[in-house]
Write a protein that holds these residues in place. Structure first.
Motif, PDB file in Angstrom:
ATOM      1  N   UNK A   1     101.246 -16.059  50.661  1.00 31.69           N
ATOM      2  CA  UNK A   1     100.200 -17.004  50.249  1.00 31.69           C
ATOM      3  C   UNK A   1      98.826 -16.474  50.628  1.00 31.69           C
ATOM      4  N   UNK A   2      98.713 -15.882  51.827  1.00 27.12           N
ATOM      5  CA  UNK A   2      97.429 -15.340  52.262  1.00 27.12           C
ATOM      6  C   UNK A   2      97.009 -14.160  51.405  1.00 27.12           C
ATOM      7  N   UNK A   3      97.962 -13.321  51.026  1.00 30.42           N
ATOM      8  CA  UNK A   3      97.659 -12.198  50.130  1.00 30.42           C
ATOM      9  C   UNK A   3      97.144 -12.707  48.788  1.00 30.42           C
TER      10      UNK A   3
ATOM     11  N   UNK B   1      89.680 -21.341  66.259  1.00 31.99           N
ATOM     12  CA  UNK B   1      88.905 -20.447  67.128  1.00 31.99           C
ATOM     13  C   UNK B   1      88.523 -19.161  66.403  1.00 31.99           C
ATOM     14  N   UNK B   2      89.349 -18.728  65.465  1.00 27.02           N
ATOM     15  CA  UNK B   2      88.990 -17.557  64.684  1.00 27.02           C
ATOM     16  C   UNK B   2      87.730 -17.791  63.864  1.00 27.02           C
ATOM     17  N   UNK B   3      87.652 -18.953  63.237  1.00 20.45           N
ATOM     18  CA  UNK B   3      86.454 -19.298  62.467  1.00 20.45           C
ATOM     19  C   UNK B   3      85.247 -19.478  63.386  1.00 20.45           C
ATOM     20  N   UNK B   4      85.468 -20.079  64.555  1.00 18.62           N
ATOM     21  CA  UNK B   4      84.372 -20.238  65.520  1.00 18.62           C
ATOM     22  C   UNK B   4      83.871 -18.871  65.986  1.00 18.62           C
ATOM     23  N   UNK B   5      84.782 -17.924  66.164  1.00 19.17           N
ATOM     24  CA  UNK B   5      84.398 -16.567  66.564  1.00 19.17           C
ATOM     25  C   UNK B   5      83.465 -15.938  65.542  1.00 19.17           C
ATOM     26  N   UNK B   6      83.836 -16.084  64.274  1.00 16.35           N
ATOM     27  CA  UNK B   6      83.015 -15.542  63.191  1.00 16.35           C
ATOM     28  C   UNK B   6      81.619 -16.170  63.207  1.00 16.35           C
TER      29      UNK B   6
ATOM     30  N   UNK C   1      97.111  -7.869  52.091  1.00 18.76           N
ATOM     31  CA  UNK C   1      96.102  -8.884  52.389  1.00 18.76           C
ATOM     32  C   UNK C   1      95.001  -8.359  53.288  1.00 18.76           C
ATOM     33  N   UNK C   2      95.382  -7.570  54.294  1.00 15.90           N
ATOM     34  CA  UNK C   2      94.381  -6.999  55.200  1.00 15.90           C
ATOM     35  C   UNK C   2      93.524  -5.955  54.492  1.00 15.90           C
TER      36      UNK C   2
ATOM     37  N   UNK D   1      85.730 -15.838  56.866  1.00 13.04           N
ATOM     38  CA  UNK D   1      86.794 -16.846  56.928  1.00 13.04           C
ATOM     39  C   UNK D   1      88.105 -16.265  56.419  1.00 13.04           C
ATOM     40  N   UNK D   2      88.042 -15.490  55.342  1.00 13.11           N
ATOM     41  CA  UNK D   2      89.241 -14.839  54.815  1.00 13.11           C
ATOM     42  C   UNK D   2      89.818 -13.861  55.836  1.00 13.11           C
ATOM     43  N   UNK D   3      88.944 -13.122  56.493  1.00 14.23           N
ATOM     44  CA  UNK D   3      89.396 -12.175  57.522  1.00 14.23           C
ATOM     45  C   UNK D   3      90.066 -12.925  58.667  1.00 14.23           C
ATOM     46  N   UNK D   4      89.441 -14.014  59.109  1.00  9.80           N
ATOM     47  CA  UNK D   4      89.984 -14.799  60.210  1.00  9.80           C
ATOM     48  C   UNK D   4      91.348 -15.382  59.861  1.00  9.80           C
ATOM     49  N   UNK D   5      91.445 -15.988  58.697  1.00 13.80           N
ATOM     50  CA  UNK D   5      92.705 -16.609  58.286  1.00 13.80           C
ATOM     51  C   UNK D   5      93.791 -15.564  58.064  1.00 13.80           C
ATOM     52  N   UNK D   6      93.409 -14.426  57.501  1.00 15.41           N
ATOM     53  CA  UNK D   6      94.375 -13.348  57.284  1.00 15.41           C
ATOM     54  C   UNK D   6      94.918 -12.836  58.603  1.00 15.41           C
ATOM     55  N   UNK D   7      94.032 -12.661  59.566  1.00 14.23           N
ATOM     56  CA  UNK D   7      94.440 -12.172  60.879  1.00 14.23           C
ATOM     57  C   UNK D   7      95.369 -13.151  61.576  1.00 14.23           C
ATOM     58  N   UNK D   8      94.968 -14.412  61.609  1.00 12.89           N
ATOM     59  CA  UNK D   8      95.755 -15.428  62.305  1.00 12.89           C
ATOM     60  C   UNK D   8      97.086 -15.675  61.608  1.00 12.89           C
ATOM     61  N   UNK D   9      97.095 -15.665  60.273  1.00 13.36           N
ATOM     62  CA  UNK D   9      98.318 -15.949  59.518  1.00 13.36           C
ATOM     63  C   UNK D   9      99.412 -14.932  59.784  1.00 13.36           C
ATOM     64  N   UNK D  10      99.036 -13.743  60.215  1.00 16.36           N
ATOM     65  CA  UNK D  10     100.011 -12.666  60.403  1.00 16.36           C
ATOM     66  C   UNK D  10     100.380 -12.441  61.863  1.00 16.36           C
TER      67      UNK D  10
END
Length: 295
Positions: free
Chosen positions: A147-149, A66-71, A16-17, A189-198
Motif C-alpha cells: 500500500x505504501x509503495x 513522531x516521524x511527521x513531527x521530526x520532519x 517505495x523507498x 510526509x511520504x518519507x516518514x510514512x514509508x520509513x515507519x511502515x517498513x
C-alpha cells in the motif's frame, strides 16, 4: 512460498523507498530516513503509556506521528538559518534522548521490544499474517509495504512536475505559483510514512539503506529524473532478489545481504558509470595525455 513473500516484501520496501529516495538525494537530505528511525522512539513509548498495550498498531501509530513531527522540526530549524545536516542531527538526537528518558522513568519495567519494532527481521514476514473477516489474506508486511509503495507511486506520478521543479529550482517553482513548502512537507510526509511502515517487517537499517543506495546508484547512471526513478526501483528489486539468495548460500542476515548487494551495484556504478565513473574518467584523461604527446 515463504521465500517468495520475503523477496516480494524486500522488493516493495526497496521500490517505495527508492521512489522518494531519489528526491532526497537530489535535495541533499539523504540522511533524513536515519533521523526518523531514531526520532520515533518517544512516539512508541508514549503510545505504550497511553494505550497500556504493546500492540504493534499502537506503536506504529505513535512512531508515525513522531516521524511527521521530526520532519516539521527539521524544517523549522532550517528556516531559522541552521544548516540541513545540523538540523537533522539536533532533532533526531534530542528526540531519541527523550525516548530513552521516557523509558527509564515511566516504562523501565515494561518490555517494549524495541528491537522488534525498530529492527524487525524480514525472515519472519511470512508468519505474521493478516486476517480479514476470518480469512487469511497473506503476510501483513506485504499489504503494508504494498500500500505504501502504491501511495508513493501515485503521489510522485500525479505531481511529478511539481516535485521535479521544487527539487531543482525552488525559486522558479515559487514564481510559477507552485506551493514549494506544501510539496516539501508532502515529500517529507511520504518519507516518514514509508520509513515507519517498513520498520516492524524489515527493520530500520534496510529502510534507511534503500532510501539512499539505489537512488544514488541511479544518479550516477543518468541525467534524467524519470529514468533515475525507474533505475532506482530496478536496482532495489535486483538487490532484494540477489540478496535473498546470497543470504541463503551464506546462511547470513537477509537484510544485510540485500544492502551489501545494493552497495556492490553502487560501487560498480561509481567505477564504470559512463559519465561519472572513475575508471572511464581515468581512461579519458590518459587518452588526452597520449593525444597531446603525439602532437
Amino acid at each position: 512460498m515463504s521465500s517468495f513473500y520475503v523477496i516480494l516484501t524486500g522488493m516493495l520496501v526497496a521500490g517505495g523507498c527508492s521512489i522518494v529516495g531519489c528526491f532526497l538525494v537530489l535535495r541533499k537530505m539523504a540522511m533524513i530516513g536515519d533521523a526518523i528511525s531514531h526520532a520515533v522512539l518517544p512516539g512508541i513509548v508514549i503510545a505504550f503509556l497511553i494505550s497500556g498495550s504493546r500492540d504493534s498498531v499502537w506503536m506504529m501509530f505513535g512512531a508515525a506521528v513522531l516521524g511527521l513531527l521530526t520532519v516539521y522540526l527539521i524544517q523549522l530549524f532550517q528556516q531559522s538559518g541552521l544548516q540541513s545536516d545540523a538540523a537533522i542531527g539536533v532533532v533526531f538526537t534530542t528526540l531519541f534522548a527523550i525516548g530513552v528518558l521516557l523509558i527509564s522513568v515511566f516504562a523501565s519495567n515494561a518490555h517494549l521490544d524495541m528491537d522488534h519494532v525498530l529492527y524487525g527481521e524480514i525472515a519472519y514476514v511470512p508468519w505474521n499474517t493478516l486476517e480479514i473477516a476470518g480469512f487469511n489474506v497473506g503476510p501483513r508486511a506485504v499489504w503494508i509495504t504494498g500500500v505504501m509503495f502504491l501511495i508513493n507511486l501515485l503521489a510522485i506520478g500525479g505531481f511529478f512536475k511539481q516535485f521535479k521543479i521544487t527539487s531543482f529550482d525552488p525559486a522558479l517553482a515559487a514564481s510559477l505559483g507552485i506551493p514549494v513548502v506544501l510539496f516539501h512537507y508532502l515529500l517529507m510526509s511520504l518519507v516518514s510514512l514509508t520509513t515507519v511502515a517498513s520498520f516492524e517487517s524489515v527493520g530500520a537499517i534496510l529502510v534507511v539503506g534503500m532510501l539512499v543506495v539505489p537512488p544514488l546508484t541511479a544518479y550516477l547512471l543518468t541525467e534524467k529524473l524519470s529514468h533515475m526513478i525507474v533505475y532506482s526501483v530496478g536496482f532495489g528489486a535486483i538487490s532484494s532478489v540477489a540478496g535473498f539468495y546470497t543470504a541463503s548460500v551464506l546462511d547470513a542476515s537477509i537484510a544485510a545481504c540485500m544492502l551489501c548487494i545494493s552497495g556492490v551495484l553502487l560501487l560498480l556504478a561509481f567505477l564504470f558509470s559512463p559519465s561519472h565513473g572513475v575508471v572511464w574518467q581515468k581512461l579519458f584523461q590518459q587518452r588526452g595525455i597520449v593525444g597531446e604527446d603525439s602532437k
